[in-house]
Scaffold this active site. Structure first.
Site, PDB file in Angstrom:
ATOM      1  N   ASP A  90      -6.051 119.491   3.203  1.00  0.00           N
ATOM      2  CA  ASP A  90      -5.144 118.737   2.329  1.00  0.00           C
ATOM      3  C   ASP A  90      -4.883 119.570   1.072  1.00  0.00           C
ATOM      4  O   ASP A  90      -5.398 120.680   0.933  1.00  0.00           O
ATOM      5  CB  ASP A  90      -5.719 117.355   2.023  1.00  0.00           C
ATOM      6  CG  ASP A  90      -7.065 117.423   1.320  1.00  0.00           C
ATOM      7  OD1 ASP A  90      -7.513 118.534   0.960  1.00  0.00           O
ATOM      8  OD2 ASP A  90      -7.694 116.368   1.134  1.00  0.00           O
ATOM      9  N   ASP A 262      -5.586 111.328  10.306  1.00  0.00           N
ATOM     10  CA  ASP A 262      -6.970 111.671   9.971  1.00  0.00           C
ATOM     11  C   ASP A 262      -7.543 110.486   9.218  1.00  0.00           C
ATOM     12  O   ASP A 262      -6.807 109.736   8.568  1.00  0.00           O
ATOM     13  CB  ASP A 262      -7.040 112.896   9.042  1.00  0.00           C
ATOM     14  CG  ASP A 262      -6.731 112.528   7.602  1.00  0.00           C
ATOM     15  OD1 ASP A 262      -5.549 112.383   7.266  1.00  0.00           O
ATOM     16  OD2 ASP A 262      -7.678 112.330   6.809  1.00  0.00           O
ATOM     17  N   CYS A 300     -17.576 103.638  27.658  1.00  0.00           N
ATOM     18  CA  CYS A 300     -17.400 104.853  26.851  1.00  0.00           C
ATOM     19  C   CYS A 300     -18.142 106.018  27.502  1.00  0.00           C
ATOM     20  O   CYS A 300     -19.253 105.863  28.003  1.00  0.00           O
ATOM     21  CB  CYS A 300     -17.914 104.617  25.427  1.00  0.00           C
ATOM     22  SG  CYS A 300     -17.804 106.072  24.369  1.00  0.00           S
ATOM     23  N   CYS A 302     -19.032 108.861  25.911  1.00  0.00           N
ATOM     24  CA  CYS A 302     -19.650 109.764  24.929  1.00  0.00           C
ATOM     25  C   CYS A 302     -21.140 109.959  25.231  1.00  0.00           C
ATOM     26  O   CYS A 302     -21.759 109.174  25.947  1.00  0.00           O
ATOM     27  CB  CYS A 302     -19.460 109.238  23.500  1.00  0.00           C
ATOM     28  SG  CYS A 302     -20.629 107.956  23.005  1.00  0.00           S
ATOM     29  N   CYS A 305     -23.325 106.857  24.400  1.00  0.00           N
ATOM     30  CA  CYS A 305     -23.238 105.744  25.360  1.00  0.00           C
ATOM     31  C   CYS A 305     -23.779 106.121  26.734  1.00  0.00           C
ATOM     32  O   CYS A 305     -24.295 105.268  27.448  1.00  0.00           O
ATOM     33  CB  CYS A 305     -21.794 105.242  25.462  1.00  0.00           C
ATOM     34  SG  CYS A 305     -21.286 104.344  23.976  1.00  0.00           S
ATOM     35  N   HIS A 331     -20.168 108.462  18.857  1.00  0.00           N
ATOM     36  CA  HIS A 331     -19.489 107.354  19.550  1.00  0.00           C
ATOM     37  C   HIS A 331     -18.185 106.967  18.866  1.00  0.00           C
ATOM     38  O   HIS A 331     -17.145 106.815  19.535  1.00  0.00           O
ATOM     39  CB  HIS A 331     -20.389 106.125  19.659  1.00  0.00           C
ATOM     40  CG  HIS A 331     -19.609 104.942  20.138  1.00  0.00           C
ATOM     41  ND1 HIS A 331     -19.193 104.822  21.443  1.00  0.00           N
ATOM     42  CD2 HIS A 331     -19.086 103.881  19.477  1.00  0.00           C
ATOM     43  CE1 HIS A 331     -18.469 103.722  21.574  1.00  0.00           C
ATOM     44  NE2 HIS A 331     -18.391 103.132  20.389  1.00  0.00           N
TER      45      HIS A 331
END
Lengths: 374, 374
Positions: A90, A262, A300, A302, A305, A331
């Protein structure tokens, strides 16, 4: 360089590919926030595994610590933090206005005091670009002033200043391997937003950012600004809605033609023990989960999980083990990134619009904490 | 079950394989400490990648939080923390004596107050075994009393109590899939240590631990106790030197016939910004490293050294990013585990004894902080 190719669209929603020096970026995309050259608690390998493709880092923070010149000397931000994929920085403007202790703004720039040690510093458009060139991200931002959206009189002053700073940011740019984005401001005033969109899109930026949202206005105001602005933007440049958002913000933003998002939300929630789930947002500190053998989300994929029970995650939280922050961040980021991948797929398959109500219903409970369990 | 096979030896040093319900454990071995069912800041996958094969967890902590019955209900400690390899739990005795706020000991057991909430609890040998059976580690410890090594009069009382508790621990054991280790006590008194070794080895334990060391005695005293005790131990049982140690302690311990070590040192140092290196122990907070592009150790194969510069690691430390703890823990654990793997290889190749001076010289600078840089 910086060709942005739309490969499919449905309504205003777009699926594209943005070519960067660090690889092709598929859009729509959600960027995890790595404020201090690290997405908090995660290694680059963990970020890759959860599907992150773009990381945002903050110019204000890196300028103050460790210093942009040090980062440049270390080979730039990609090498320094060992993220070999696209990076975005930014302009530093938003943090100067939200974090620094005192600040004095004039048309040339802003003098501010560091939130770390109170030391005095000056940012101008030229300085912001110089810092961002030292950092070396693939996508960089024009220096802007983000004003209180509800202060209409000041919004006009800040917008006009942002426009002059946009011109100076473009003029200050020396590197050709960074895509400079212009930022549209104007608070929640429709005419100001139109003027700003017209002004910013008239300049040779590689991408267009919409700033000054998700800073205190209502959801309706945010949607109406995006509704108003995106039709005024060129098709062939990526559109970045800064600092947004929640899962439903992504769905609503993409439906309105946004490509890049974002937000600190997934990682910040994780450090406060909260996770996205199909049951709504859960706070895993809750004793309710002490004996719960289920993963956070059965569906999920991930690491968290696939591996751990809610009971174990709650134990880590109660025992104040920082691994909890790592596992919950994995997660939450995966949840948003999977959502945006699913959305991209649906745009390619032309069934995005029919899926929107399902996704909104599914994610609605994640906007706020589930009252009965918190 | 629990066959311990010596496959090579040189002098008193042994290389072996200990068969456990969760796989064959190659010895000598160093166990990272996972006090609260997690090796602080690391995922099980990161532990596997850095070469860990055995993890120690603390009975006292898990009994208090989340509770051993909860862990049992969740399928035991392996499932709960998702560590599919060998696990070891201590007896809880040491923590009761070192952490709890007040305690009252008698021949039956010890009453203590939780360091978390001040609540009152009672451990006996039977209770310790019951907790450890609920936790379900592959290797468990008899309940013992660890006394101040310099208080010779009390060392005798504590040793005799430890012997009676060893008998009761054996009698209390009901599971056949856990290897129960007896613990030799006796402070730094040669006669007490001899008596204790004789007593403990006379009982049908699956392994022998040496307790009460690395608790305030000198290195010379520790070495002389180990020198005295190991010749009295059976060849065919694994020998565990509890709570030890530094890199040089591993080298010296293995040379004296020890097979198993554990210590919080590598992870605790990491959280205090210190790392093992061939240049000696380094504190990466030091401004000396701000521009240092080298990894911590060029010759180290860990993820941290393969990936990040000292300059980046220092930045994470200064910026108070918890990822620093993760990355430094990976390195420090890998350093000790690589050392012990190299030592094992050298025993197999019969050149351990000739390597000892080299290793001791190499690791000597890691025993204390390097004065010029701290």
């Amino acid at each position: 360089m910086f060709e942005y190719r739309i490969i499919a669209s449905q309504g205003d929603a777009r699926a594209g590919v943005f070519r960067t020096p660090h690889g092709d970026l598929e859009t729509p995309v959600f960027a995890p926030v790595g404020t201090q050259a690290t997405v908090k608690t995660l290694t680059p390998v963990q970020l890759e595994e959860l599907g992150a493709s773009l990381v945002l880092s903050n110019t204000y923070h890196l300028y103050l610590r460790p210093g942009d010149e040090l980062v440049a000397e270390q080979g730039g931000l990609h090498d320094f933090m060992q993220w070999p994929h696209p990076l975005l920085t930014d302009s530093g403007g938003f943090q100067v206005f939200s974090l620094s202790q005192t600040r004095k703004i004039d048309d040339d720039g802003v003098i501010f005091k560091s939130h770390i040690d109170g030391s005095s510093h000056r940012f101008t458009p030229e300085k912001s670009i110089q810092i961002q060139e030292n950092l070396g991200a693939d996508m960089i931002m024009a220096f802007d002033e983000c004003s209180d959206p509800n202060d209409h009189a000041y919004s006009k002053i800040a917008m006009e200043r942002t426009h002059r700073w946009a011109e100076r940011s473009l003029a200050a740019k020396t590197r050709t391997d960074q895509a400079l984005f212009g930022i549209i401001q104007g608070g929640v005033n429709p005419q100001l937003r139109k003027d700003s969109a017209q002004f910013i899109t008239s300049m040779p930026f590689s991408g267009i950012a919409i700033g000054g949202l998700s800073v205190g206005e209502s959801k309706e105001e945010m949607h109406s600004v995006v509704d108003l602005v995106t039709p005024l933007l060129p098709e062939n440049k990526p559109r970045y809605l800064m600092g947004v958002g929640t899962p439903e913000d992504l769905i609503n933003g993409i439906a309105r033609g946004i490509d890049i998002f974002d937000c600190v939300l997934p990682t910040r929630l994780a450090r406060h023990n909260a996770v996205f789930s199909p049951e709504g947002r859960l706070n895993l500190m809750n004793a309710f989960f002490a004996h719960d053998k289920q993963p956070i989300d059965e569906s999920c994929s991930c690491y968290t999980c696939r591996t751990f029970s809610r009971a174990y995650l709650r134990h880590l939280i109660v025992a104040k083990e920082s691994l909890a922050g790592t596992l919950l961040s994995i997660h939450n980021l995966r949840a948003l990134i999977q959502l945006i991948k699913d959305i991209r797929e649906s745009i390619l398959e032309k069934n995005f619009e029919s899926m929107v109500p399902t996704w909104l219903a599914q994610w609605q409970g994640n906007a706020v904490r589930e009252p009965s369990r918190n």
